[in-house]
Scaffold this motif. Structure first.
Motif, PDB file in Angstrom:
ATOM      1  N   ALA A 246       0.824  -1.256  -0.007  1.00  0.00           N
ATOM      2  CA  ALA A 246       0.076   0.101  -0.066  1.00  0.00           C
ATOM      3  C   ALA A 246       0.957   1.322  -0.058  1.00  0.00           C
ATOM      4  O   ALA A 246       2.113   1.153   0.425  1.00  0.00           O
ATOM      5  N   ILE A 247       0.494   2.504  -0.533  1.00  0.00           N
ATOM      6  CA  ILE A 247       1.119   3.580  -0.490  1.00  0.00           C
ATOM      7  C   ILE A 247       0.170   4.782  -0.133  1.00  0.00           C
ATOM      8  O   ILE A 247      -0.837   4.710  -0.390  1.00  0.00           O
ATOM      9  N   VAL A 248       0.734   5.424   0.795  1.00  0.00           N
ATOM     10  CA  VAL A 248      -0.170   6.540   1.274  1.00  0.00           C
ATOM     11  C   VAL A 248       0.664   8.063   0.752  1.00  0.00           C
ATOM     12  O   VAL A 248       1.710   8.141   1.023  1.00  0.00           O
ATOM     13  N   PHE A 249      -0.378   8.783   0.223  1.00  0.00           N
ATOM     14  CA  PHE A 249       0.362  10.129  -0.167  1.00  0.00           C
ATOM     15  C   PHE A 249      -0.100  11.122   0.521  1.00  0.00           C
ATOM     16  O   PHE A 249      -1.147  11.468   1.191  1.00  0.00           O
ATOM     17  N   CYS A 250       1.120  12.104   0.790  1.00  0.00           N
ATOM     18  CA  CYS A 250       0.983  13.175   1.795  1.00  0.00           C
ATOM     19  C   CYS A 250       1.629  14.371   0.899  1.00  0.00           C
ATOM     20  O   CYS A 250       2.248  14.239  -0.067  1.00  0.00           O
ATOM     21  N   ARG A 295       5.495  -3.071   3.791  1.00  0.00           N
ATOM     22  CA  ARG A 295       4.059  -3.301   2.996  1.00  0.00           C
ATOM     23  C   ARG A 295       3.446  -1.882   3.029  1.00  0.00           C
ATOM     24  O   ARG A 295       2.472  -1.910   2.135  1.00  0.00           O
ATOM     25  N   VAL A 296       3.974  -0.949   3.713  1.00  0.00           N
ATOM     26  CA  VAL A 296       3.348   0.430   3.663  1.00  0.00           C
ATOM     27  C   VAL A 296       4.192   1.456   3.233  1.00  0.00           C
ATOM     28  O   VAL A 296       5.458   1.650   3.737  1.00  0.00           O
ATOM     29  N   CYS A 297       4.033   1.992   2.097  1.00  0.00           N
ATOM     30  CA  CYS A 297       5.167   3.433   1.571  1.00  0.00           C
ATOM     31  C   CYS A 297       4.244   4.745   1.839  1.00  0.00           C
ATOM     32  O   CYS A 297       3.282   4.682   1.459  1.00  0.00           O
ATOM     33  N   ILE A 298       4.878   5.589   2.510  1.00  0.00           N
ATOM     34  CA  ILE A 298       4.403   6.868   2.979  1.00  0.00           C
ATOM     35  C   ILE A 298       5.326   7.788   1.930  1.00  0.00           C
ATOM     36  O   ILE A 298       6.608   7.748   2.211  1.00  0.00           O
ATOM     37  N   LEU A 309       5.740  -0.429  -7.735  1.00  0.00           N
ATOM     38  CA  LEU A 309       5.719  -1.172  -7.001  1.00  0.00           C
ATOM     39  C   LEU A 309       4.812  -2.732  -6.939  1.00  0.00           C
ATOM     40  O   LEU A 309       3.716  -2.326  -7.443  1.00  0.00           O
ATOM     41  N   PRO A 310       5.609  -3.806  -7.039  1.00  0.00           N
ATOM     42  CA  PRO A 310       4.714  -4.865  -7.559  1.00  0.00           C
ATOM     43  C   PRO A 310       3.997  -5.280  -6.512  1.00  0.00           C
ATOM     44  O   PRO A 310       3.909  -4.937  -5.351  1.00  0.00           O
ATOM     45  N   GLY A 311       2.834  -5.556  -6.853  1.00  0.00           N
ATOM     46  CA  GLY A 311       1.335  -5.983  -6.018  1.00  0.00           C
ATOM     47  C   GLY A 311       0.966  -4.993  -5.333  1.00  0.00           C
ATOM     48  O   GLY A 311       0.337  -5.206  -4.107  1.00  0.00           O
ATOM     49  N   LEU A 312       0.855  -3.796  -5.542  1.00  0.00           N
ATOM     50  CA  LEU A 312       0.415  -2.564  -5.146  1.00  0.00           C
ATOM     51  C   LEU A 312      -1.203  -2.560  -5.101  1.00  0.00           C
ATOM     52  O   LEU A 312      -1.858  -2.577  -6.205  1.00  0.00           O
ATOM     53  N   GLY A 332      -3.060   5.604 -10.328  1.00  0.00           N
ATOM     54  CA  GLY A 332      -2.670   4.656 -11.297  1.00  0.00           C
ATOM     55  C   GLY A 332      -1.655   3.870 -11.024  1.00  0.00           C
ATOM     56  O   GLY A 332      -1.183   2.750 -11.800  1.00  0.00           O
ATOM     57  N   ARG A 333      -1.228   4.123  -9.577  1.00  0.00           N
ATOM     58  CA  ARG A 333      -0.138   3.139  -9.255  1.00  0.00           C
ATOM     59  C   ARG A 333      -0.615   1.821  -8.793  1.00  0.00           C
ATOM     60  O   ARG A 333       0.141   0.569  -8.851  1.00  0.00           O
ATOM     61  N   THR A 334      -1.901   1.451  -8.748  1.00  0.00           N
ATOM     62  CA  THR A 334      -2.637   0.433  -8.646  1.00  0.00           C
ATOM     63  C   THR A 334      -3.586  -0.121  -9.687  1.00  0.00           C
ATOM     64  O   THR A 334      -3.775   0.647 -10.658  1.00  0.00           O
TER      65      THR A 334
END
Length: 809
Positions: A246-250, A295-298, A309-312, A332-334
């Protein structure tokens, strides 16, 4: 896959990678009208653009060959905005062109420049890099673009946003003119069109199918939360979906660091990506995501641009993006390569309207709802536990241990321990306050009209320093509404009146406590907003009459006659009809001042005539004659004061040389003439005559050093016996009597030293032992004396080894 239109090496690589069908943008690269033309392609993020432009430039790179030969200069150039995206493109091209034997080189910032330069010198077919580092290599001469056949600008819109427009123009200007230029971007703003018009020729515009149908594999969800529960809602979303990655955008780096610290405290396996990290730290973070250690990217928008990122499976918008294009880039990352993904927007009440505008601009439909509650997260965890694959497997090597546990603790206790261990490694779900769904869009109202409304009274006013800008966010947060649902705010002396839209009034009820001490109460009807009339001011009492003050009038000044003019103009006469007044005198004070009188004429200024002037004579100095210039004529010879007896200088008359007296340094006069050659006169013979030539009175009574005394400069052999010299000349009358000559052998005293010793030592008699000659340091060599016979050993008269003190200068 098999496709005859794709080059054989690339088709084999795609089949080995598992590609069965191509995406829309990849298929568009195989059309006949694309061959050999410049392209301007817009496609959504995650649509396979990297493989698409790899297929597009294959004819230029391979040139009909299945295997590439050595290339002394690059054939293709790919420019990416970030280091991560450039490295990602390099990895994709490595397997895509592996069968063709292509050699790739990367030029990105933050890496060792020397290694990149050596890779370019060894030869590379395709170069991938960022704008800044590529320009650096070009300026230093390590990258030659004269053989480039195709240039690809990946994410061109992002490169312009990051300020790389000047670098791109420099790179394209350095490339060969007959090249192909391909621009790939998610959107095509005006800046991209301008750049394309400058560096492309007859470019073909391609809009991929995904641009019209945005992100069909992505589920958009808008989560309505209270402002104070924003971070807790993010934690519950991550726990509810339990995505592989997962990716969290700030928005800012500060928000990234703050959220990363909160997640690390709750046990989330998270990494942070921001501009303040070094290249090594960024690479470690991305590798941890690929390996599954995190598992989490901020991340911020710029830091996450272009990374794959694979499997996002999940994208969380902790801070809403600034525009619809950024929303599409993030989401669009997922949902790539046919996989499903979720894009969740965390929306506090104050940003409801902004979220709606973003979704409308992106042309996507989102499902509005509440954030997952603690109970929902717990239920989701229990479901995953029941469906865990390990429970369906048959007991293997663990059967014996399982039987031991069941026999010792029992089945129920073992199952409870398994549940506790399952939940122990996960963050506990957060309890959220009741959040209401977003309000429906209010009907558009005319300017100045608010529509049906309900009035509320707040228990604070001017006395409590209440202000509308302070109350507005508190009211919005309490009712989970936006500021569009609030009308007028009237701050009174002891209370404040607030106007709320009628559809939203139910969220406040009859009375609600905004914060301790601040009560908001509903009013029946519309309050009166007219200001109370101020009471009439009492009339002021009449002032007491003051005694009249006696004011002495100022004397009236009579008009005076104008003063005479000194400007040289004719006098002006002031006429007066009255009788002529008697002449006024300042001595007669009783006489009246005449009102007007005739001005006395004044002589005009006349310049002095040219002529002889009297000589200037200062005051008190009348005895001094005036200065008179000397008349021209012969002048007297110069004579200094007090030296009038001296004759003026007269040059010597020219006479034959034989009639002149020889000069002391005569022209051609030999030294044997008997005269000194420096500063002497005829009465002072030179050194050659046997007399001293320095310091003393020359004469027969002062022989030179060569006459038996210490000599320097006189010839040896001219010595005279000691005491054989002529007496002094008799002195003139009145002078002291001349000395009588001393007896033979007496020591001369004419140059005696202070210690009583003679200045000159007489020579030894003939036959006596003489000391050997010792030359003075730095002086000229003198003829050596006769060698004296060696004395026997031990002879006290042997002076050859006796110490001789240095001579005093």
């Amino acid at each position: 896959m098999t496709d005859t239109t794709i080059a054989a090496p690339l088709a084999a690589a795609l089949s080995a990678k598992g590609y069965e069908t191509l995406t829309a943008v990849q298929t568009a690269m195989l059309s006949e009208e694309v061959a050999g033309r410049d392209l301007l392609v817009s496609a959504q993020t995650g649509s396979g653009k990297t493989v698409a432009f790899g297929i597009a430039i294959a004819p230029d790179v391979l040139a009909g060959n299945d295997r590439l030969l050595f290339a002394d200069r690059p054939i293709a150039l790919i420019v990416a905005p970030t280091r991560e995206l450039a490295q990602q493109v390099q990895r994709e091209f490595e397997w895509l062109y592996a069968e063709a034997g292509a050699i790739l080189a990367s030029c990105v910032g933050g890496m060792d420049y020397r290694n990149e330069r050596r890779a370019l010198e060894r030869g590379a077919h395709i170069v991938v890099g960022t704008p800044g580092r590529l320009r650096d290599h070009i300026e230093r001469g390590s990258l030659d673009l004269s053989g480039i056949k195709a240039v690809v600008l990946d994410e061109a819109d992002e490169m312009l946003d990051l300020g790389f427009a000047e670098d791109l123009e420099f790179i394209l200007a350095a490339a060969a003119e007959d090249r192909r230029t391909l621009m790939f971007s998610a959107t095509v703003p005006k800046e991209i069109e301008k750049l394309a018009g400058t560096f492309q020729k007859d470019a073909l515009r391609i809009a991929a199918q995904g641009e019209a149908k945005q992100h069909v594999d992505i589920e958009y969800r808008a989560l309505s939360v209270q402002a104070r529960d924003k971070e807790h809602a993010i934690f519950n979303v991550l726990r509810f979906y339990e995505a592989q990655t997962a990716i969290v955008f700030c928005k800012t780096r500060a928000n990234v660091n703050h959220l990363y610290a909160r997640m690390a405290n709750r046990g989330f396996q998270a990494v942070a990506l921001s501009g303040e990290l070094s290249q090594q730290e960024r690479m470690h973070a991305l590798q941890a995501l690929r390996d599954g250690r995190a598992r989490v990217c901020i991340a911020t928008d710029v830091a996450a641009r272009g990374i794959d990122l694979p499997g996002l499976e999940l994208v969380v918008h902790a801070d809403l993006p600034s525009n619809s294009e950024t929303l599409l880039h993030r989401s669009g990352r997922t949902g790539r390569a046919g996989r499903k993904g979720v894009s969740a927007l965390v929306v506090p009440p104050a940003e409801f309207r902004k979220a709606q505008r973003l979704l409308q601009g992106a042309k996507v439909v989102a499902e509005w709802g509440k954030a997952p509650s603690a109970e929902e997260v717990q239920a989701k965890d229990d479901l995953r536990l029941m469906e865990h694959p390990a429970l369906a497997q048959q007991p293997g090597d663990e059967a014996e241990m399982a039987a031991t546990l069941l026999g010792q603790y029992g089945a129920e206790q073992v199952a409870a321990a398994f549940i506790r261990l399952w939940r122990e490694g996960r963050s506990a779900p957060e309890v959220l306050s009741d959040s209401l769904p977003p309000p429906a869009a209010l009907p558009q109202r005319e300017k100045g009209a608010f529509g049906p409304s309900v009035w509320y009274r707040l228990s604070v006013g001017h006395t409590g320093r209440a202000e509308a800008r302070w109350l507005l966010p508190k009211i919005c947060e309490t009712g989970s509404i936006s500021k569009d649902g609030i009308g007028a705010i009237r701050v009174q002396q002891d209370h404040t009146l607030v106007q709320i839209a009628e559809p939203l009034a139910g969220r406040f009820g009859a009375m609600v406590e905004i914060e301790p001490g601040l009560i908001m109460e509903r009013l029946e009807g519309e309050p009166s907003l007219e200001r109370p009339e101020r009471p009439a001011r009492p009339e002021r009492p009449a002032r007491a009459e003051r005694p009249e003050r006696r004011v002495t009038p100022k004397p009236v000044r009579e008009e005076r006659a104008e003063r005479p003019s000194y400007s040289g103009k004719p006098p002006r006469v002031v006429e007066d009809d009255a009788e002529a007044a008697p002449a006024w005198s300042p001595l007669d004070a009783s006489a009246p001042i005449p009102a007007a009188r005739e001005e006395r004429p004044r002589k005009p200024y006349a310049a002095r005539e040219d002529g002889p002037r009297k000589p200037y004579a200062p005051r008190g100095d009348g005895d001094r004659k005036p200065y008179a210039a000397r008349e021209d004529g012969p002048r007297k010879p110069y004579a200094p004061r007090g030296d009038g007896e001296r004759k003026p200088y007269a040059p010597r008359e020219d006479r034959p040389a034989e009639e002149r007296k020889p000069r002391w340094k005569a022209e051609g006069a030999p030294k044997s003439a008997g005269y000194k050659s420096h500063g002497g006169s005829p009465d002072r013979p030179s050194r050659a005559a046997g007399y001293k030539s320095h310091g003393g009175d020359a004469g027969a009574d002062r022989p030179a050093r060569a006459a038996g005394f210490k000599s320097h400069g006189a010839a040896q052999g001219d010595a005279k016996p000691k005491g054989d010299w002529a007496p002094r000349k008799p002195r003139a009358e009145g002078d002291a009597p001349a000395r009588a000559p001393r007896a033979a052998g007496a020591k001369p005293d004419w140059k005696a030293k202070g210690d009583g010793k003679p200045a000159y030592k007489p020579r030894a008699a003939e036959g006596a032992e003489q000391r050997p000659f010792r030359a003075k340091p730095g002086g000229g060599a003198k003829p050596a004396a006769r060698a004296k016979p060696a004395a026997p050993k031990g002879d006290p008269k042997d002076t050859s080894k006796r110490f001789v003190p240095p001579k005093k200068k």
